[in-house]
Design a protein around this motif. Structure first.
Motif, PDB file in Angstrom:
ATOM      1  N   THR A  34       0.810  -1.220   0.000  1.00  0.00           N
ATOM      2  CA  THR A  34       0.000   0.000   0.000  1.00  0.00           C
ATOM      3  C   THR A  34       0.843   1.269   0.000  1.00  0.00           C
ATOM      4  OG1 THR A  34      -0.125  -0.005   2.413  1.00  0.00           O
ATOM      5  CG2 THR A  34      -1.884  -1.150   1.222  1.00  0.00           C
ATOM      6  N   LEU A  35       2.125   1.158  -0.327  1.00  0.00           N
ATOM      7  CA  LEU A  35       3.022   2.304  -0.273  1.00  0.00           C
ATOM      8  C   LEU A  35       2.608   3.421  -1.234  1.00  0.00           C
ATOM      9  CD1 LEU A  35       5.581   3.124   1.220  1.00  0.00           C
ATOM     10  CD2 LEU A  35       6.910   2.187  -0.647  1.00  0.00           C
ATOM     11  N   ILE A  36       2.113   3.080  -2.396  1.00  0.00           N
ATOM     12  CA  ILE A  36       1.724   4.094  -3.383  1.00  0.00           C
ATOM     13  C   ILE A  36       0.432   4.798  -2.960  1.00  0.00           C
ATOM     14  CG2 ILE A  36       0.940   4.424  -5.763  1.00  0.00           C
ATOM     15  CD1 ILE A  36       2.847   2.205  -6.574  1.00  0.00           C
ATOM     16  N   PHE A  37      -0.511   4.057  -2.392  1.00  0.00           N
ATOM     17  CA  PHE A  37      -1.826   4.623  -2.102  1.00  0.00           C
ATOM     18  C   PHE A  37      -1.859   5.431  -0.806  1.00  0.00           C
ATOM     19  CE2 PHE A  37      -2.485   0.649  -4.487  1.00  0.00           C
ATOM     20  CZ  PHE A  37      -2.919   1.226  -5.667  1.00  0.00           C
ATOM     21  N   SER A  38      -1.161   4.981   0.198  1.00  0.00           N
ATOM     22  CA  SER A  38      -1.147   5.709   1.474  1.00  0.00           C
ATOM     23  C   SER A  38       0.289   5.719   2.010  1.00  0.00           C
ATOM     24  CB  SER A  38      -2.105   5.060   2.471  1.00  0.00           C
ATOM     25  OG  SER A  38      -1.803   3.701   2.634  1.00  0.00           O
ATOM     26  N   PHE A  39       1.055   6.659   1.499  1.00  0.00           N
ATOM     27  CA  PHE A  39       2.481   6.701   1.786  1.00  0.00           C
ATOM     28  C   PHE A  39       2.758   6.931   3.274  1.00  0.00           C
ATOM     29  CE2 PHE A  39       6.482   9.046   2.218  1.00  0.00           C
ATOM     30  CZ  PHE A  39       7.348   8.119   1.667  1.00  0.00           C
ATOM     31  N   ARG A  40       2.115   7.918   3.886  1.00  0.00           N
ATOM     32  CA  ARG A  40       2.410   8.236   5.296  1.00  0.00           C
ATOM     33  C   ARG A  40       2.025   7.087   6.224  1.00  0.00           C
ATOM     34  NH1 ARG A  40      -0.271  13.897   6.309  1.00  0.00           N
ATOM     35  NH2 ARG A  40      -1.873  12.893   5.073  1.00  0.00           N
ATOM     36  N   TYR A  41       0.884   6.466   5.980  1.00  0.00           N
ATOM     37  CA  TYR A  41       0.447   5.351   6.808  1.00  0.00           C
ATOM     38  C   TYR A  41       1.371   4.150   6.619  1.00  0.00           C
ATOM     39  CZ  TYR A  41      -3.114   2.544   9.267  1.00  0.00           C
ATOM     40  OH  TYR A  41      -3.790   1.760  10.168  1.00  0.00           O
ATOM     41  N   SER A  42       1.853   3.935   5.405  1.00  0.00           N
ATOM     42  CA  SER A  42       2.779   2.834   5.144  1.00  0.00           C
ATOM     43  C   SER A  42       4.113   3.058   5.839  1.00  0.00           C
ATOM     44  CB  SER A  42       3.010   2.679   3.644  1.00  0.00           C
ATOM     45  OG  SER A  42       1.831   2.287   3.008  1.00  0.00           O
ATOM     46  N   VAL A  43       4.601   4.296   5.831  1.00  0.00           N
ATOM     47  CA  VAL A  43       5.862   4.592   6.506  1.00  0.00           C
ATOM     48  C   VAL A  43       5.697   4.410   8.009  1.00  0.00           C
ATOM     49  CG1 VAL A  43       7.507   6.438   7.042  1.00  0.00           C
ATOM     50  CG2 VAL A  43       6.768   6.064   4.694  1.00  0.00           C
ATOM     51  N   TYR A  44       4.561   4.850   8.576  1.00  0.00           N
ATOM     52  CA  TYR A  44       4.306   4.637  10.000  1.00  0.00           C
ATOM     53  C   TYR A  44       4.247   3.137  10.316  1.00  0.00           C
ATOM     54  CZ  TYR A  44       2.224   4.697  14.597  1.00  0.00           C
ATOM     55  OH  TYR A  44       1.992   4.483  15.935  1.00  0.00           O
ATOM     56  N   SER A  45       3.628   2.373   9.440  1.00  0.00           N
ATOM     57  CA  SER A  45       3.529   0.933   9.664  1.00  0.00           C
ATOM     58  C   SER A  45       4.890   0.250   9.570  1.00  0.00           C
ATOM     59  CB  SER A  45       2.556   0.306   8.666  1.00  0.00           C
ATOM     60  OG  SER A  45       1.266   0.824   8.865  1.00  0.00           O
ATOM     61  N   LEU A  46       5.755   0.714   8.687  1.00  0.00           N
ATOM     62  CA  LEU A  46       7.110   0.168   8.622  1.00  0.00           C
ATOM     63  C   LEU A  46       7.886   0.495   9.901  1.00  0.00           C
ATOM     64  CD1 LEU A  46       8.112   0.881   4.921  1.00  0.00           C
ATOM     65  CD2 LEU A  46       7.798  -1.347   5.999  1.00  0.00           C
ATOM     66  N   CYS A  47       7.691   1.707  10.445  1.00  0.00           N
ATOM     67  CA  CYS A  47       8.322   2.059  11.726  1.00  0.00           C
ATOM     68  C   CYS A  47       7.765   1.194  12.853  1.00  0.00           C
ATOM     69  CB  CYS A  47       8.116   3.538  12.029  1.00  0.00           C
ATOM     70  SG  CYS A  47       9.008   4.616  10.920  1.00  0.00           S
ATOM     71  N   ALA A  48       6.463   0.928  12.820  1.00  0.00           N
ATOM     72  CA  ALA A  48       5.856   0.055  13.828  1.00  0.00           C
ATOM     73  C   ALA A  48       6.427  -1.356  13.729  1.00  0.00           C
ATOM     74  CB  ALA A  48       4.333   0.033  13.655  1.00  0.00           C
ATOM     75  N   ALA A  49       6.640  -1.833  12.506  1.00  0.00           N
ATOM     76  CA  ALA A  49       7.259  -3.148  12.322  1.00  0.00           C
ATOM     77  C   ALA A  49       8.686  -3.150  12.866  1.00  0.00           C
ATOM     78  CB  ALA A  49       7.259  -3.534  10.843  1.00  0.00           C
ATOM     79  N   GLY A  50       9.392  -2.027  12.729  1.00  0.00           N
ATOM     80  CA  GLY A  50      10.736  -1.914  13.294  1.00  0.00           C
ATOM     81  C   GLY A  50      10.725  -1.965  14.813  1.00  0.00           C
ATOM     82  N   VAL A  51       9.745  -1.299  15.432  1.00  0.00           N
ATOM     83  CA  VAL A  51       9.614  -1.345  16.893  1.00  0.00           C
ATOM     84  C   VAL A  51       9.333  -2.775  17.342  1.00  0.00           C
ATOM     85  CG1 VAL A  51       8.153  -0.609  18.819  1.00  0.00           C
ATOM     86  CG2 VAL A  51       8.920   1.059  17.146  1.00  0.00           C
ATOM     87  N   LEU A  52       8.456  -3.454  16.640  1.00  0.00           N
ATOM     88  CA  LEU A  52       8.167  -4.852  16.977  1.00  0.00           C
ATOM     89  C   LEU A  52       9.390  -5.742  16.793  1.00  0.00           C
ATOM     90  CD1 LEU A  52       4.651  -5.700  15.553  1.00  0.00           C
ATOM     91  CD2 LEU A  52       5.447  -5.993  17.870  1.00  0.00           C
ATOM     92  N   ALA A  53      10.145  -5.513  15.745  1.00  0.00           N
ATOM     93  CA  ALA A  53      11.332  -6.336  15.499  1.00  0.00           C
ATOM     94  C   ALA A  53      12.362  -6.145  16.611  1.00  0.00           C
ATOM     95  CB  ALA A  53      11.935  -5.992  14.143  1.00  0.00           C
ATOM     96  N   VAL A  54      12.551  -4.905  17.057  1.00  0.00           N
ATOM     97  CA  VAL A  54      13.493  -4.664  18.156  1.00  0.00           C
ATOM     98  C   VAL A  54      12.980  -5.307  19.443  1.00  0.00           C
ATOM     99  CG1 VAL A  54      14.472  -2.874  19.637  1.00  0.00           C
ATOM    100  CG2 VAL A  54      14.492  -2.585  17.174  1.00  0.00           C
ATOM    101  N   GLY A  55      11.673  -5.261  19.659  1.00  0.00           N
ATOM    102  CA  GLY A  55      11.109  -5.826  20.884  1.00  0.00           C
ATOM    103  C   GLY A  55      11.088  -7.339  20.916  1.00  0.00           C
ATOM    104  N   GLU A  56      10.837  -7.970  19.792  1.00  0.00           N
ATOM    105  CA  GLU A  56      10.682  -9.418  19.768  1.00  0.00           C
ATOM    106  C   GLU A  56      11.930 -10.158  19.308  1.00  0.00           C
ATOM    107  OE1 GLU A  56       8.133 -10.937  21.100  1.00  0.00           O
ATOM    108  OE2 GLU A  56       7.279  -8.978  21.535  1.00  0.00           O
ATOM    109  N   LEU A  57      12.812  -9.504  18.584  1.00  0.00           N
ATOM    110  CA  LEU A  57      14.041 -10.131  18.087  1.00  0.00           C
ATOM    111  C   LEU A  57      15.250  -9.286  18.469  1.00  0.00           C
ATOM    112  CD1 LEU A  57      12.720 -10.943  14.531  1.00  0.00           C
ATOM    113  CD2 LEU A  57      12.973 -12.547  16.402  1.00  0.00           C
ATOM    114  N   PRO A  58      15.517  -9.091  19.761  1.00  0.00           N
ATOM    115  CA  PRO A  58      16.612  -8.188  20.145  1.00  0.00           C
ATOM    116  C   PRO A  58      17.995  -8.692  19.756  1.00  0.00           C
ATOM    117  CG  PRO A  58      15.760  -9.325  22.064  1.00  0.00           C
ATOM    118  CD  PRO A  58      14.858  -9.672  20.914  1.00  0.00           C
TER     119      PRO A  58
END
Length: 138
Positions: A34-58
């Motif tokens: 969905t990067l083309i259709f909702s760029f800001r929401y997609s970037v926020y979701s990628l940052c959220a995935a990064g937070v989850l990755a740091v929390g679950e796979l330290p």
């Protein structure tokens, strides 16, 4: 006095890590879709995935300041962080872009936040829990 062993709810941190990995994979895939259709929401979701990755796979992010962040992550801190990230994703859904695919990922982060909160209340995972002291011992 007999010590009672508590059992982690529904498998404990191993199951939470597997759920977290699944949510990270889902969020990255849906964010790229969905990067083309909702760029800001997609970037926020990628940052959220990064937070989850740091929390679950330290162990994957064991360099620089992320190694220090990984030491602070108790189940209660994870629950609070994931809850804030989930609420931010719901807010982005309402005010930025109506993408139900990304909303599903943020609702799953909220579910993982609830599981971490329940694990912290049960006394698992190295959180800052204190032993209950009876009134006659005070």
């Amino acid at each position: 006095m007999e010590v009672e062993r508590k059992v982690a709810p529904a498998g404990g941190s191993k199951v939470d890590s597997l759920i977290g990995i699944g949510i990270v994979i889902y969020l990255v895939a849906m964010s790229m879709q969905t990067l083309i259709f909702s760029f800001r929401y997609s970037v926020y979701s990628l940052c959220a995935a990064g937070v989850l990755a740091v929390g679950e796979l330290p162990f994957l992010f064991n360099c620089g300041p992320l190694a220090l962040v990984a030491t602070w992550l108790t189940p209660m801190v994870k629950a609070l962080t994931y809850g804030i990230v989930s609420l931010g994703g719901i807010g982005c859904f309402m005010y930025v872009s109506w993408s139900p695919l990304l909303l599903t990922g943020h609702l799953l982060i909220g579910f993982l936040s609830w599981r971490c909160f329940m694990a912290a209340n049960a006394g698992f995972g190295g959180g800052y829990q204190y032993d209950k002291v009876g009134m006659d011992e005070i």
